[in-house]
Design a protein around this motif. Structure first.
Motif, short mmCIF file in Angstrom:
data_model
loop_
_atom_site.label_atom_id
_atom_site.label_comp_id
_atom_site.label_asym_id
_atom_site.label_seq_id
_atom_site.Cartn_x
_atom_site.Cartn_y
_atom_site.Cartn_z
N GLY A 188 -8.37 1.46 0.18
CA GLY A 188 -7.53 1.88 -0.95
C GLY A 188 -8.36 2.40 -2.11
N ILE A 189 -9.50 1.75 -2.36
CA ILE A 189 -10.40 2.21 -3.43
C ILE A 189 -10.90 3.61 -3.13
N THR A 196 -8.80 10.92 -5.57
CA THR A 196 -7.83 11.63 -6.41
C THR A 196 -7.97 11.29 -7.89
N ALA A 197 -8.46 10.08 -8.20
CA ALA A 197 -8.63 9.68 -9.59
C ALA A 197 -9.66 10.53 -10.31
N ALA A 207 -1.99 13.04 -12.29
CA ALA A 207 -1.76 11.59 -12.16
C ALA A 207 -0.82 11.28 -11.01
N VAL A 208 0.24 12.08 -10.87
CA VAL A 208 1.20 11.84 -9.80
C VAL A 208 0.57 12.10 -8.44
N TYR A 209 -0.34 13.05 -8.38
CA TYR A 209 -1.07 13.36 -7.15
C TYR A 209 -1.89 12.17 -6.70
N ALA A 210 -2.64 11.56 -7.65
CA ALA A 210 -3.43 10.38 -7.34
C ALA A 210 -2.55 9.20 -6.94
N ALA A 211 -1.45 9.02 -7.69
CA ALA A 211 -0.56 7.89 -7.42
C ALA A 211 0.07 8.00 -6.04
N MET A 212 0.51 9.18 -5.66
CA MET A 212 1.15 9.35 -4.35
C MET A 212 0.15 9.16 -3.21
N SER A 213 -1.09 9.50 -3.44
CA SER A 213 -2.13 9.25 -2.43
C SER A 213 -2.30 7.76 -2.20
N GLY A 218 0.07 14.80 -2.04
CA GLY A 218 -0.61 13.53 -2.30
C GLY A 218 -0.20 12.45 -1.32
N TYR A 219 1.11 12.34 -1.06
CA TYR A 219 1.57 11.32 -0.10
C TYR A 219 1.04 11.63 1.30
#
Length: 488
Positions: free
Chosen positions: A156-157, A163-164, A321-327, A382-383
């Motif tokens: 997960g990291i 993406t972060a 941010a949404v790209y990173a979050a969905m990943s 991202g997902y």
């Protein structure tokens, strides 16, 4: 990732009594891994500033990324070998110290050549750090629920770090200057160097004579560098030029030499017999293609936002941010989905979503609307990234014997980094080739190149889907009775 690459792996027993410091140790290891992964992409948003200050062209500046990715990916297996022969913790600390020094030189770089050279050294350090950190992790947590949980956190990291980097890179570049995307590694690496000796266990060292395969590492890395350079320079000098053909021929020769070396070596970097496992080959083919789509697509998102739409690095970073979050969402949900449906079906699903996201990105226009063009594409893309990367990795690891899981993990990580370098090179090549020059508004011509590059990312994702469908149709390639503990 760092089990012995020879024919007879040395067992690595984990003490019966759990280490009370094991979760703190995991935090140290994950800090280092996050730093490694972030540095593979954080320069994307800084490239325009670096180009302006160090007089890079578009084709030249992309080597600030590719130099790191190629040395990292090409030497990952060799770095893992050092854990078996010299000790995982020891080599992890050596790699971290080298990474810190290289980061300082990157930030102080006074020319493009110095920056690229320092990035090569950074990649070498990362190639030592990543597999040796995994060796320490495997030796810290006993097999079973806790080790699975630790590996889940680690994965997960990595997914979040990839993406972060886009989220924080713009803010740092605009607020402090591009140099600070490298200087931020200093306190992180310093903390790892201080806490590592206190919290990390040393891994068992292989007994007997120590055998390396430096020629294997040199030849495969050299082949990859020549191949990437040929792809990047071809639009400028011509695909049929002597320069391009010579570089491609040189890459093929080095690959052939590498195969010969691995066949005759007593301690090969990559024993060729492992490629008889169908799921390992299929999973790594997916990993290569998804990595090309991820990194090529991410680079083009930055080019589109900053050079076509004129966004600042901070604005674009926040928009991702949404790209990173969905990943992260995709990677975290993949485990339960694999448990229920098997990795093959999840791989097909993930690659389908990834392809749809890349296809949405091809709709970008010079006028650009974030809410109707970029946002939906980032959510889907991202997902798809989070789901496909994890499913591909599980596929690559599921068909091998338990005593070769480290080797399989090293191959998969190496393939991912190499794919990242090729994705950047290929999408840059396509963008340069299709950028129009006959428009009064230069943004229109550049947008045409970006659209074509997103089309290339879609092709990579679609090929990944094709491999996943083939993988779904194939039976396991492992011998009867060999259990992996993963549902197919």
């Amino acid at each position: 990732m760092s089990e012995r690459t020879g024919a007879a792996p040395i067992p690595r027993p984990v003490p019966a009594n759990p280490d009370p410091r094991r979760w703190k140790a995991l935090a140290v290891l994950c800090t280092a891994y996050f730093m490694i992964i972030v540095d593979s992409q954080i320069v994307i948003l800084a490239l325009p500033s670096i180009e302006a200050e160090l007089s890079f062209g578009t084709n030249g500046s992309q080597w600030v990324m590719s130099a790191y990715l190629l040395s990292f990916g090409g030497l990952l297996l060799f770095g893992g070998r050092t854990a078996d022969l010299l000790g995982g913790r020891r080599m992890f600390m050596v790699g971290t110290a080298l990474f810190l020094v290289a980061s300082v030189v990157c930030g102080l770089a006074w020319s493009g050549a110095v920056l690229v050279a320092a990035r090569v050294v950074q990649g070498v350090a990362a190639a030592v750090m990543a597999p040796t950190a995994m060796a320490v992790l495997m030796n810290t947590f006993a097999e079973g629920k806790e080790r699975n949980r630790a590996i889940g956190v680690w994965t997960g990291i990595g997914a979040f770090g990839a993406t972060a980097a886009l989220l924080i890179g713009g803010t740092i570049t605009e607020g402090l200057g591009w140099e600070w995307i490298f200087f931020i590694n200093v306190p992180l690496a310093g903390a790892v160097l201080v806490l590592g000796p206190r919290l990390l266990r040393e891994t068992p060292v292989a007994a007997g004579r120590r055998s390396y395969d430096p020629f294997g590492a040199i030849t495969v890395t050299g082949a990859l560098v020549l191949l990437a350079y040929a792809v990047v320079e071809a639009p400028v000098v011509g695909w049929g030029s002597l320069s391009t053909l010579g570089l491609l021929a040189g890459a093929l020769v080095l690959f052939a030499v590498f195969l010969v070396i691995e066949r005759v070596s007593k301690a090969p970097l990559v024993p060729l017999r492992v490629f008889r496992v169908r799921t390992l080959v299929g999973g790594n083919a997916m990993t290569l293609l998804v990595s090309m789509a991820i990194y090529g697509g991410a680079l083009m998102m930055s080019v589109y936002a900053q050079q076509v739409l004129g966004w600042s690095p901070v604005l674009f970073g926040l928009s991702t941010a949404v790209y990173a979050a969905m990943s992260v969402v995709g990677s975290n949900l993949t485990g339960p989905l694999v448990t229920r449906f098997g990795y093959r079906r999840v791989a097909v699903f993930g690659a389908t979503v990834l392809s749809a996201g890349a296809l949405l990105l091809t709709r970008v226009s010079p006028e650009g609307n974030y809410w109707t063009e970029l946002l939906p594409a980032m959510i889907v893309f991202g997902y798809g990234i989070g789901t496909t990367v994890v499913a591909a990795a599980i596929a690559a690891l599921s068909g091998v014997a338990p005593n070769e899981s480290g080797l399989a993990s090293g191959i998969n990580n190496s393939i991912f980094q190499v794919g990242a370098a090729f994705g950047i090179a290929m999408c840059t090549t396509v963008a340069v080739a299709f950028t129009g020059t006959g428009h009064a508004d230069g943004r229109v011509g550049l947008n045409a190149g970006v659209q074509a590059a997103f089309g290339a990312a879609f092709v990579f994702a679609a090929c990944c889907l094709a491999v996943a469908l083939v993988l779904l149709a194939l039976r396991d390639g492992r011998p009867a009775g060999q259990a992996t503990g993963v549902a197919p």
